[in-house]
Design a protein around this motif. Structure first.
Motif, mmCIF file in Angstrom:
data_model
loop_
_atom_site.group_PDB
_atom_site.id
_atom_site.type_symbol
_atom_site.label_atom_id
_atom_site.label_comp_id
_atom_site.label_asym_id
_atom_site.label_seq_id
_atom_site.Cartn_x
_atom_site.Cartn_y
_atom_site.Cartn_z
ATOM 1 N N ASP A 74 47.780 8.132 27.394
ATOM 2 C CA ASP A 74 46.531 7.762 26.714
ATOM 3 C C ASP A 74 45.645 8.969 26.393
ATOM 4 O OD1 ASP A 74 47.309 5.102 27.323
ATOM 5 O OD2 ASP A 74 46.453 5.320 29.339
ATOM 6 N N GLY A 75 44.574 8.683 25.655
ATOM 7 C CA GLY A 75 43.544 9.700 25.392
ATOM 8 C C GLY A 75 44.135 10.932 24.725
ATOM 9 N N ILE A 76 43.873 12.094 25.334
ATOM 10 C CA ILE A 76 44.397 13.346 24.774
ATOM 11 C C ILE A 76 45.882 13.525 25.084
ATOM 12 C CG2 ILE A 76 42.195 14.581 24.842
ATOM 13 C CD1 ILE A 76 43.268 15.858 27.519
ATOM 14 N N GLY A 77 46.457 12.597 25.859
ATOM 15 C CA GLY A 77 47.862 12.705 26.265
ATOM 16 C C GLY A 77 48.804 13.049 25.122
ATOM 17 N N PRO A 78 48.836 12.231 24.053
ATOM 18 C CA PRO A 78 49.771 12.509 22.961
ATOM 19 C C PRO A 78 49.591 13.897 22.336
ATOM 20 C CG PRO A 78 48.929 10.270 22.786
ATOM 21 C CD PRO A 78 48.143 10.939 23.885
ATOM 22 N N GLU A 79 48.339 14.361 22.228
ATOM 23 C CA GLU A 79 48.116 15.672 21.589
ATOM 24 C C GLU A 79 48.671 16.820 22.418
ATOM 25 O OE1 GLU A 79 43.807 16.034 20.577
ATOM 26 O OE2 GLU A 79 43.823 13.866 20.882
ATOM 27 N N PRO A 112 49.967 17.811 33.724
ATOM 28 C CA PRO A 112 48.709 18.511 33.987
ATOM 29 C C PRO A 112 47.963 17.813 35.116
ATOM 30 C CG PRO A 112 48.661 17.401 31.833
ATOM 31 C CD PRO A 112 49.988 17.114 32.441
ATOM 32 N N ILE A 113 47.072 18.523 35.795
ATOM 33 C CA ILE A 113 46.316 17.839 36.848
ATOM 34 C C ILE A 113 45.132 17.068 36.266
ATOM 35 C CG2 ILE A 113 46.893 19.523 38.659
ATOM 36 C CD1 ILE A 113 43.771 20.195 38.311
ATOM 37 N N HIS A 114 44.781 17.336 35.019
ATOM 38 C CA HIS A 114 43.606 16.657 34.460
ATOM 39 C C HIS A 114 43.967 15.265 33.953
ATOM 40 C CE1 HIS A 114 45.108 17.247 30.408
ATOM 41 N NE2 HIS A 114 45.320 18.532 30.675
ATOM 42 N N GLY A 115 42.946 14.510 33.604
ATOM 43 C CA GLY A 115 43.143 13.144 33.146
ATOM 44 C C GLY A 115 43.197 13.033 31.627
ATOM 45 N N SER A 116 42.898 11.827 31.123
ATOM 46 C CA SER A 116 43.164 11.519 29.714
ATOM 47 C C SER A 116 41.988 11.859 28.780
ATOM 48 C CB SER A 116 43.508 10.041 29.571
ATOM 49 O OG SER A 116 42.411 9.255 30.010
ATOM 50 N N TRP A 117 40.871 12.273 29.351
ATOM 51 C CA TRP A 117 39.695 12.705 28.578
ATOM 52 C C TRP A 117 39.523 11.912 27.271
ATOM 53 C CZ3 TRP A 117 38.664 18.278 26.272
ATOM 54 C CH2 TRP A 117 37.281 18.437 26.089
ATOM 55 N N PRO A 118 39.238 10.615 27.388
ATOM 56 C CA PRO A 118 39.217 9.737 26.212
ATOM 57 C C PRO A 118 38.227 10.180 25.129
ATOM 58 C CG PRO A 118 38.813 8.480 28.240
ATOM 59 C CD PRO A 118 38.980 9.902 28.648
ATOM 60 N N GLN A 119 37.117 10.804 25.560
ATOM 61 C CA GLN A 119 36.091 11.211 24.586
ATOM 62 C C GLN A 119 36.620 12.267 23.609
ATOM 63 O OE1 GLN A 119 35.938 11.441 27.850
ATOM 64 N NE2 GLN A 119 34.336 10.073 28.604
ATOM 65 N N LYS A 141 39.784 12.415 22.529
ATOM 66 C CA LYS A 141 40.994 11.920 21.853
ATOM 67 C C LYS A 141 40.949 12.140 20.337
ATOM 68 C CE LYS A 141 43.478 7.688 20.959
ATOM 69 N NZ LYS A 141 43.883 6.403 21.461
ATOM 70 N N GLY A 142 41.985 12.723 19.807
ATOM 71 C CA GLY A 142 42.102 12.903 18.356
ATOM 72 C C GLY A 142 41.239 14.015 17.785
ATOM 73 N N LYS A 143 40.507 14.747 18.640
ATOM 74 C CA LYS A 143 39.580 15.767 18.127
ATOM 75 C C LYS A 143 40.204 17.159 18.076
ATOM 76 C CE LYS A 143 35.247 13.508 19.334
ATOM 77 N NZ LYS A 143 34.279 13.350 20.423
#
Ligand code: IPM
Ligand code: MN
Length: 353
Positions: free
Chosen positions: A11-16, A273-280, A282-284
């Motif tokens: 999710d979130g920035i995951g795909p990028e 990565p140890i970080h999460g999905s940073w939804p804010q 996403k796509g930026k």
């Protein structure tokens, strides 16, 4: 070598960031003549939306049949703000760990010379900090017996001897490969589970006479990590303590976007990565792909492909030194590069060195 990789972008920035990890992996395989096949699978909120399960059976089978999993991130705010949600993306992550038997979570903390000023701690404190936290990942309160009603709730922090022995063995072996200093982190002054950890560690230590083993209460370890992070070489701890301490550790380097991790055990190992999905974000195209890219380095190193890992690390260092950086670590007035641009720069470096 032939490598079959399950790619779980989530999710979130995951795909990028996943795309950058895959590109780096392709470049390294091209360079060193490895054959790699990628198989994508869904997980997290994405999988809940699609099939109602954050770690569907099909994803499990793809992971099980792969040599390694390249994982990115899961999580979506629409679940965080809904305490009544029946399924959550994070359950997918826990199911993956449990079903693949990934009991050892390796989280390295390192600093990058050119980013010392980004750390919330003073540069002279963090300079040279380089340690590994080994977190037990399939036991403790996360998986112990639970109960909840409106008046009472509990989680059980249970550990068995075999669970403790196998994670301590991983820790002693890491210490042997590094600076031979192991810190066992527990709360043995209060918790029975911690006393068993400490007892077993004391039984095992004589088998590793070259390793200087010390014992530290978790509250003290939390303090020591920011007062004197260079003290640590390898630390080992139970699931919940490890969860908390590794977030603390990630701050030392200056950005959560820099640190990778590996989860290993009886089944297919996972690199993420140890970080999460940073939804804010996403796509930026602003998320730092380096933590994901360094997880690819850990993946190669897991298979003893050390040169491959080294080239990735070199490329990452070079990108930072050349100021090809995402916004959160860019110097003042420096040009801000996007996720794809940083990834591409690293790919180009790999292919031309
Ligand atoms: C981590 C995460 C997970 C954990 C969450 C998302 C379930 O914080 O990998 O550290 O608590 O283990
Ligand atoms: Mn965590």
């Amino acid at each position: 070598m032939n490598l079959k990789i399950a790619v779980l972008a989530g999710d979130g920035i995951g795909p990028e960031i996943s795309r950058q990890g895959v590109n780096v992996m392709k470049a390294v395989c091209e360079k060193f003549n490895h054959t790699v096949i990628f198989k994508e699978a869904i997980c997290g909120a994405d999988a809940i939306d699609k099939v109602g399960d954050p770690f569907p059976e099909e994803t499990y089978n793809i992971c099980k049949n792969a040599d390694a999993v390249l994982f990115s991130a899961v999580g979506d705010p629409k679940f965080d703000n809904d305490p009544t949600a029946k399924v959550r993306p994070e359950q997918g992550l826990l199911a993956m760990r449990k079903k693949l038997g990934l009991f050892a979570n390796i989280r390295p903390v390192q600093t990058f010379k050119c980013l010392l000023h980004k750390s919330p701690l003073r540069a002279e404190i963090v300079d040279g900090a380089d340690f590994i936290c080994i977190r037990e990942l399939t036991g403790g309160m996360y998986f112990g017996e639970k109960y909840q009603d409106d008046e009472k709730a509990f989680d059980t922090n249970m550990y068995t001897r075999p669970e403790i022995e196998r994670i301590l063995k991983v820790a002693f072996e890491y210490a042997m490969k590094r600076r031979k200093h192991l810190t066992v982190v527990d709360k043995a002054n209060v918790l029975a589970s911690s006393r068993l950890w400490r007892k077993i560690a004391q039984e095992m230590a004589p088998a590793y006479p070259e390793v200087a083993t010390d014992y530290m209460y978790v509250d003290n370890a939390a303090m020591r990590m920011i007062q004197e992070p260079r003290f640590f070489d390898v630390m080992v701890t139970e699931n919940t303590f490890g969860d908390i301490l590794t977030d603390e550790g990630s701050c030392i380097s200056g950005s959560m976007g820099l640190l990778p991790s590996a989860s290993t055990g009886s089944g297919t190992p996972v690199f993420e990565p140890i970080h999460g999905s940073w939804p804010q974000a996403k796509g930026k195209n602003i998320a730092n792909p380096i933590a994901q890219i360094l997880s690819v380095a850990m993946l190669f190193e897991h298979f003893d492909l050390m040169e491959e890992g080294k080239l990735i690390r070199e490329a990452v260092d070079a990108s930072l030194d050349a100021n090809i950086r995402t916004p959160e670590i860019q110097i003042e007035n420096g040009q801000k590069y996007g996720t794809t641009e940083v990834g591409q720069w690293i790919v180009d470096y790999i292919l031309s060195h």
